[in-house]
Design an enzyme around this catalytic site. Sequence first.
Site, PDB file in Angstrom:
ATOM      1  CE  LYS A   1      13.349 -21.061   2.850  1.00 12.15           C
ATOM      2  NZ  LYS A   1      13.575 -19.747   3.481  1.00 12.15           N
TER       3      LYS A   1
ATOM      4  CE  LYS B   1      13.516 -16.577  -5.547  1.00 12.98           C
ATOM      5  NZ  LYS B   1      12.696 -16.003  -4.457  1.00 12.98           N
TER       6      LYS B   1
ATOM      7  CE  LYS C   1      20.686 -12.768   0.165  1.00 17.15           C
ATOM      8  NZ  LYS C   1      20.463 -12.179   1.499  1.00 17.15           N
TER       9      LYS C   1
END
Length: 398
Positions: free
Chosen positions: A161, A256, A259
């Site tokens: 991230k 995957k 969101k």
Amino acid sequence: MSVSHFAVLSSCCRPRFAPSLSRASALRSRIRCCTTLTSTSSETPTPTSVKKRVVSGVQPTGSIHLGNYFGAIKNWVALQNVYDTLFFIVDLHAITLPYDTQQLSKATRSTAAIYLACGVDPSKASVFVQSHVRAHVELMWLLSSTTPIGWLNKMIQFKEKSRKAGDEEVGVALLTYPVLMASDILLYQSDFVPVGEDQKQHLELTRDLAERVNNLYGGRKWKKLGGRGGTIFKVPEPLIPPAGARIMSLTDGLSKMSKSAPSDQSRINILDPKDLIANKIKRCKTDSFPGLEFDNSERPECNNLLSIYQLISGKTKEEVVQECQNMNWGAFKPLLTDALIDHLHPIQVRYEEIMSDSGYLDGVLAQGARNAADIADSTLNNVYQAMGFLKRLIIDAK
């Protein structure tokens, strides 16, 4: 779940035993992974036994999608019948990256309503908002003082991230949120924690921290300070969802469902209206192979869509193969669309009912927070005592 250094201990107060950082690998090797199905069937409490405890939560960022539903929330509905369960909305974790302050509160309420609409029963499980139990943040700070910075630097999700966001956009919280996650779990003396494969590393850190604090401050050292002695924290075990419960993206069968994916086309959200569901399935990525089949590495999208149909319909893998193996995509996509709409419609109706009754939802969250605080405050007081803090006295102001 910030530490830039260890707490510096003078020679007069340094513990005799301080476990080395290399203990992490030894601890990880002892983790016992078990599926929710196995644990549910083998750990059913008798009427006189004390239920083991399970805690879990979902961030209120983005939209709750099929991956969250099948990977977490639907499993909770089964777990609440067997375990002492606490399910919370992890709003403190939602601020580790830039977020919309105008939406956080609304998203938190919406997420709580989705929990209940999906079948989480507040008479069986404590449902609450993480920030409403302040012990989470207090314990995080105490754990931070004993968390080696090297452990946090190894966290894969932080590396990924921070690389995407860039140094100027990454706050310290993104590095330290695994310590908050450990606090979330250890506060409640949890026996089991449902985790996905991508979260196992964070649970390993939680286990390492529990062992580290127990060794640094527990046992006789704690007893000399007036405590009960023994271990301060339970060391939790992971509950790994059953194989096949992982839902992949509609636009990439190797990624995957998430969101944070830029395109909403990549996921089916729990609250998507039927026309949007139909459009997403119509446009989802497929292949040009004849027939439909599971477990062909060259057909990840096919395997994913069949898996979604299996889960949403409640059929066995064998039944899905028998029904769908000779279908083409033109026949299968409407079948999958109808199954999704039929399954999600009752959840959506219940969600609207809950959201329209703010008093009910507020009451559920308030009672859940009270239940959670009773457990969390007991743990936190033990940690303060074992770490040598002056006891806080409650003085009646009358």
